[in-house]
Write a protein that holds these residues in place. Structure first.
Motif, mmCIF file in Angstrom:
data_model
loop_
_atom_site.group_PDB
_atom_site.id
_atom_site.type_symbol
_atom_site.label_atom_id
_atom_site.label_comp_id
_atom_site.label_asym_id
_atom_site.label_seq_id
_atom_site.Cartn_x
_atom_site.Cartn_y
_atom_site.Cartn_z
ATOM 1 N N THR A 11 0.975 -1.937 0.393
ATOM 2 C CA THR A 11 0.272 0.031 0.016
ATOM 3 C C THR A 11 1.022 0.853 -0.273
ATOM 4 O O THR A 11 1.974 0.901 0.881
ATOM 5 C CB THR A 11 -0.431 0.088 1.267
ATOM 6 O OG1 THR A 11 -1.754 -1.386 1.210
ATOM 7 C CG2 THR A 11 -1.416 1.225 1.068
ATOM 8 N N ARG A 13 0.657 5.583 -1.662
ATOM 9 C CA ARG A 13 -0.223 7.057 -1.747
ATOM 10 C C ARG A 13 0.711 7.418 -2.863
ATOM 11 O O ARG A 13 1.679 7.194 -3.512
ATOM 12 C CB ARG A 13 -0.032 8.084 -0.473
ATOM 13 C CG ARG A 13 -0.412 7.567 0.565
ATOM 14 C CD ARG A 13 -0.081 8.915 1.507
ATOM 15 N NE ARG A 13 -1.327 8.921 3.209
ATOM 16 C CZ ARG A 13 -2.062 8.437 3.677
ATOM 17 N NH1 ARG A 13 -3.497 8.355 2.554
ATOM 18 N NH2 ARG A 13 -3.170 8.164 5.047
ATOM 19 N N VAL A 14 -0.551 7.953 -3.388
ATOM 20 C CA VAL A 14 0.056 8.900 -4.732
ATOM 21 C C VAL A 14 -0.796 9.587 -5.240
ATOM 22 O O VAL A 14 -2.074 9.102 -4.897
ATOM 23 C CB VAL A 14 -0.011 7.036 -6.022
ATOM 24 C CG1 VAL A 14 -1.631 6.146 -6.037
ATOM 25 C CG2 VAL A 14 0.582 7.587 -7.359
ATOM 26 N N GLU A 15 -0.655 10.582 -5.842
ATOM 27 C CA GLU A 15 -2.073 11.581 -6.215
ATOM 28 C C GLU A 15 -3.208 10.699 -7.177
ATOM 29 O O GLU A 15 -2.645 9.499 -8.114
ATOM 30 C CB GLU A 15 -0.985 12.587 -7.040
ATOM 31 C CG GLU A 15 0.323 13.281 -6.880
ATOM 32 C CD GLU A 15 1.283 12.898 -6.654
ATOM 33 O OE1 GLU A 15 1.547 11.754 -7.917
ATOM 34 O OE2 GLU A 15 2.398 13.209 -6.356
ATOM 35 N N GLU A 16 -4.071 10.865 -7.081
ATOM 36 C CA GLU A 16 -5.153 10.544 -7.795
ATOM 37 C C GLU A 16 -5.020 10.795 -9.127
ATOM 38 O O GLU A 16 -5.512 9.828 -9.794
ATOM 39 C CB GLU A 16 -6.781 11.425 -7.122
ATOM 40 C CG GLU A 16 -8.185 10.958 -7.596
ATOM 41 C CD GLU A 16 -8.592 9.177 -7.504
ATOM 42 O OE1 GLU A 16 -8.344 8.851 -7.864
ATOM 43 O OE2 GLU A 16 -8.100 8.845 -5.980
ATOM 44 N N LYS A 19 -2.815 7.868 -10.409
ATOM 45 C CA LYS A 19 -3.289 6.936 -10.282
ATOM 46 C C LYS A 19 -4.725 6.805 -11.620
ATOM 47 O O LYS A 19 -4.915 5.343 -11.898
ATOM 48 C CB LYS A 19 -4.210 6.865 -8.482
ATOM 49 C CG LYS A 19 -5.163 5.212 -8.511
ATOM 50 C CD LYS A 19 -5.439 5.013 -7.549
ATOM 51 C CE LYS A 19 -6.539 3.786 -7.177
ATOM 52 N NZ LYS A 19 -7.784 3.617 -7.172
ATOM 53 N N ALA A 20 -5.464 7.459 -11.711
ATOM 54 C CA ALA A 20 -6.272 7.303 -13.469
ATOM 55 C C ALA A 20 -6.023 7.592 -14.221
ATOM 56 O O ALA A 20 -6.485 6.515 -14.738
ATOM 57 C CB ALA A 20 -7.420 8.594 -12.892
ATOM 58 N N PHE A 22 -2.891 6.736 -14.963
ATOM 59 C CA PHE A 22 -2.163 5.249 -14.634
ATOM 60 C C PHE A 22 -3.390 3.614 -15.060
ATOM 61 O O PHE A 22 -2.744 2.807 -15.399
ATOM 62 C CB PHE A 22 -1.491 4.955 -13.290
ATOM 63 C CG PHE A 22 -0.264 3.210 -13.382
ATOM 64 C CD1 PHE A 22 0.701 3.646 -14.038
ATOM 65 C CD2 PHE A 22 -0.671 2.276 -12.881
ATOM 66 C CE1 PHE A 22 1.371 2.084 -14.798
ATOM 67 C CE2 PHE A 22 -0.250 1.043 -12.303
ATOM 68 C CZ PHE A 22 1.130 0.822 -13.186
ATOM 69 N N THR A 23 -3.808 3.733 -14.528
ATOM 70 C CA THR A 23 -4.930 2.502 -14.593
ATOM 71 C C THR A 23 -5.782 2.442 -16.146
ATOM 72 O O THR A 23 -5.484 1.774 -16.660
ATOM 73 C CB THR A 23 -6.082 2.587 -13.544
ATOM 74 O OG1 THR A 23 -5.887 2.724 -12.073
ATOM 75 C CG2 THR A 23 -7.501 2.249 -13.899
ATOM 76 N N SER A 33 -3.797 -2.933 -13.739
ATOM 77 C CA SER A 33 -2.621 -1.526 -12.911
ATOM 78 C C SER A 33 -2.032 -2.342 -11.712
ATOM 79 O O SER A 33 0.025 -2.041 -11.874
ATOM 80 C CB SER A 33 -3.170 -0.140 -11.937
ATOM 81 O OG SER A 33 -3.544 0.686 -12.542
ATOM 82 N N LEU A 37 2.171 -3.293 -12.048
ATOM 83 C CA LEU A 37 3.353 -3.051 -11.128
ATOM 84 C C LEU A 37 4.260 -3.949 -10.736
ATOM 85 O O LEU A 37 5.312 -3.506 -10.426
ATOM 86 C CB LEU A 37 2.921 -2.223 -9.403
ATOM 87 C CG LEU A 37 1.604 -1.204 -9.721
ATOM 88 C CD1 LEU A 37 0.562 -0.826 -8.990
ATOM 89 C CD2 LEU A 37 2.770 -0.053 -9.927
#
Length: 97
Positions: A11, A13-16, A19-20, A22-23, A33, A37
């Motif tokens: 787990t 943290r990453v900026e929203e 993340k979006a 990358f997804t 994802s 990873l």
């Protein structure tokens, strides 16, 4: 023999927005994802191991050269120049053909 992969959760943290993006990029590559990873993690570990292996190899080569020089196993500048002049001449002849 039945080998089971043990799994752990990672787990962080990453900026929203990251993340979006990358997804979406993963989906465009028909992967999740998590799949990407895991691949990035494996590739990074492999890269680090290869760098460490190269470092060991390089240090061994340098130490061998130092030991050889300390033992007096050296070529004179003239011998090196003569050898490479012959190699250059050979390369010129090969390229002219």
């Amino acid at each position: 023999m039945d080998l089971k992969m043990t799994e752990a959760t990672f787990t962080f943290r990453v900026e929203e927005e990251l993340k979006a993006a990358f997804t979406e990029a993963a989906k465009a590559d028909d992967q999740t994802s998590a799949q990407l990873l895991r691949k990035f993690m494996r590739d990074y570990i492999k890269q680090q191991q290869e760098a460490a292996d190269y470092d060991v190899w390089f240090r061994q080569k340098v130490q061998k050269a130092i030991d050889s020089a300390n033992a007096g196993d050296l070529l004179s500048e003239e011998d090196v120049e003569t050898e490479f002049a012959a190699l250059r001449e050979e390369a010129r002849k090969s390229s002219a053909q």
